[in-house]
Design a protein around this motif. Structure first.
Motif, PDB file in Angstrom:
ATOM      1  N   ASP A  17       0.806  -1.207   0.000  1.00 51.37           N
ATOM      2  CA  ASP A  17       0.000   0.000   0.000  1.00 51.37           C
ATOM      3  C   ASP A  17       0.853   1.278   0.000  1.00 51.37           C
ATOM      4  O   ASP A  17       0.542   2.247   0.692  1.00 51.37           O
ATOM      5  CB  ASP A  17      -0.935  -0.028   1.229  1.00 51.37           C
ATOM      6  CG  ASP A  17      -2.174   0.810   0.996  1.00 51.37           C
ATOM      7  OD1 ASP A  17      -2.480   1.083  -0.180  1.00 51.37           O
ATOM      8  OD2 ASP A  17      -2.811   1.212   1.987  1.00 51.37           O
TER       9      ASP A  17
ATOM     10  N   ILE B 244       2.970   4.532  -2.094  1.00 48.09           N
ATOM     11  CA  ILE B 244       2.785   5.352  -3.298  1.00 48.09           C
ATOM     12  C   ILE B 244       4.107   5.548  -4.028  1.00 48.09           C
ATOM     13  O   ILE B 244       4.147   6.056  -5.127  1.00 48.09           O
ATOM     14  CB  ILE B 244       2.124   6.730  -3.023  1.00 48.09           C
ATOM     15  CG1 ILE B 244       2.739   7.426  -1.805  1.00 48.09           C
ATOM     16  CG2 ILE B 244       0.626   6.575  -2.834  1.00 48.09           C
ATOM     17  CD1 ILE B 244       2.184   8.824  -1.595  1.00 48.09           C
TER      18      ILE B 244
ATOM     19  N   ASP C 201       3.128   5.707  -7.901  1.00 46.98           N
ATOM     20  CA  ASP C 201       1.724   5.679  -8.310  1.00 46.98           C
ATOM     21  C   ASP C 201       1.198   7.106  -8.282  1.00 46.98           C
ATOM     22  O   ASP C 201       0.979   7.678  -7.221  1.00 46.98           O
ATOM     23  CB  ASP C 201       0.923   4.788  -7.354  1.00 46.98           C
ATOM     24  CG  ASP C 201      -0.520   4.628  -7.817  1.00 46.98           C
ATOM     25  OD1 ASP C 201      -0.943   5.360  -8.744  1.00 46.98           O
ATOM     26  OD2 ASP C 201      -1.223   3.769  -7.255  1.00 46.98           O
ATOM     27  N   MET C 202       1.022   7.669  -9.476  1.00 49.37           N
ATOM     28  CA  MET C 202       0.519   9.042  -9.571  1.00 49.37           C
ATOM     29  C   MET C 202      -0.987   9.018  -9.715  1.00 49.37           C
ATOM     30  O   MET C 202      -1.568   9.801 -10.452  1.00 49.37           O
ATOM     31  CB  MET C 202       1.137   9.749 -10.777  1.00 49.37           C
ATOM     32  CG  MET C 202       2.628   9.937 -10.670  1.00 49.37           C
ATOM     33  SD  MET C 202       3.267  10.814 -12.111  1.00 49.37           S
ATOM     34  CE  MET C 202       2.730  12.495 -11.756  1.00 49.37           C
ATOM     35  N   ASN C 203      -1.621   8.093  -9.013  1.00 46.89           N
ATOM     36  CA  ASN C 203      -3.081   7.982  -9.031  1.00 46.89           C
ATOM     37  C   ASN C 203      -3.633   7.291 -10.269  1.00 46.89           C
ATOM     38  O   ASN C 203      -4.835   7.315 -10.504  1.00 46.89           O
ATOM     39  CB  ASN C 203      -3.744   9.364  -8.924  1.00 46.89           C
ATOM     40  CG  ASN C 203      -4.365   9.537  -7.559  1.00 46.89           C
ATOM     41  OD1 ASN C 203      -4.845   8.550  -6.982  1.00 46.89           O
ATOM     42  ND2 ASN C 203      -4.330  10.728  -7.038  1.00 46.89           N
ATOM     43  N   ASN C 204      -2.740   6.704 -11.077  1.00 46.31           N
ATOM     44  CA  ASN C 204      -3.224   5.948 -12.231  1.00 46.31           C
ATOM     45  C   ASN C 204      -2.521   4.596 -12.289  1.00 46.31           C
ATOM     46  O   ASN C 204      -2.271   4.061 -13.353  1.00 46.31           O
ATOM     47  CB  ASN C 204      -3.047   6.739 -13.536  1.00 46.31           C
ATOM     48  CG  ASN C 204      -1.650   7.316 -13.651  1.00 46.31           C
ATOM     49  OD1 ASN C 204      -0.801   7.039 -12.802  1.00 46.31           O
ATOM     50  ND2 ASN C 204      -1.381   8.079 -14.686  1.00 46.31           N
ATOM     51  N   GLY C 205      -2.190   4.092 -11.106  1.00 42.50           N
ATOM     52  CA  GLY C 205      -1.524   2.796 -11.024  1.00 42.50           C
ATOM     53  C   GLY C 205      -0.020   2.958 -10.991  1.00 42.50           C
ATOM     54  O   GLY C 205       0.514   4.000 -11.397  1.00 42.50           O
TER      55      GLY C 205
ATOM     56  N   MET D 108       2.720  14.706  -5.131  1.00 40.53           N
ATOM     57  CA  MET D 108       3.544  13.957  -6.088  1.00 40.53           C
ATOM     58  C   MET D 108       4.972  14.515  -6.150  1.00 40.53           C
ATOM     59  O   MET D 108       5.927  13.750  -6.332  1.00 40.53           O
ATOM     60  CB  MET D 108       2.888  13.970  -7.467  1.00 40.53           C
ATOM     61  CG  MET D 108       1.777  12.956  -7.578  1.00 40.53           C
ATOM     62  SD  MET D 108       2.405  11.293  -7.199  1.00 40.53           S
ATOM     63  CE  MET D 108       1.203  10.739  -6.028  1.00 40.53           C
TER      64      MET D 108
END
Ligand SMILES: [Zn+2]
Length: 167
Positions: free
Chosen positions: A43, A45, A62-66, A125
């Motif tokens: 879990d 990022i 993971d920039m919020n798109n996997g 990010m």
């Protein structure tokens, strides 16, 4: 090959990692795949190669798109303007604290096939990329913590253990 998370004070976390040159190596794609799976499992990022015991300039973010692989990444510009986030790290379970970093960055990197790319990141990010870039240069986030929010005593204990191991 199974990847396990390396925790502080393992010395590889203090190692400046080597550049990846050979993008034709099928092992590289395997490693990337396994690091992505490990990051999802834990879990996170962001995950740097030395956090799974590997000496190569590779991070997964993971920039919020996997989860995506960034190879030989370099920060080209960073803003004067700073921000503080309460950071944690998979290699430092139970330890967290506020770190001040640039609010905006520009990153150059290579993708899984060796193509040169760049991106701009800001806010969370930007912090994630700076944290991961530090990892591949052998810098750990506790070096930069201004104020611990979790596990300060635990960290001091581990630090003493690390110093004892040096002797
Ligand atoms: Zn970390």
């Amino acid at each position: 090959m199974k990847l396990n998370i390396v925790t502080y004070p393992n010395k590889i976390l203090r190692t400046k990692l080597n550049k990846i040159q050979n993008f034709d190596d099928p092992q590289l794609k395997q490693i990337i795949k396994k690091m992505k799976i490990a990051m999802i499992k834990y879990d996170g990022i962001g995950l740097a190669a030395n956090q799974v015991g590997l000496n190569m300039r590779l991070i997964i973010v993971d920039m919020n798109n996997g989860p995506q692989a960034f190879i030989n990444p370099q920060i080209k510009n960073k803003s004067f303007l700073k921000q503080k986030f309460d950071e944690g790290c998979l290699s430092f379970p139970g330890i967290m604290g506020y770190v001040s970093r640039s609010k905006k960055i520009n990153l150059e990197y290579q993708d899984e096939n060796g193509n040169k790319k760049s991106l701009a990141a800001e806010k969370l990010m930007a912090t994630v990329f700076q944290h991961e870039l530090d990892h591949i240069n052998g810098i750990i986030f506790t070096d930069k913590i201004k104020k611990f929010t979790h596990g300060e005593d635990l960290f001091k204990k581990l630090q003493m253990k690390a110093q004892a191991d040096e002797k």
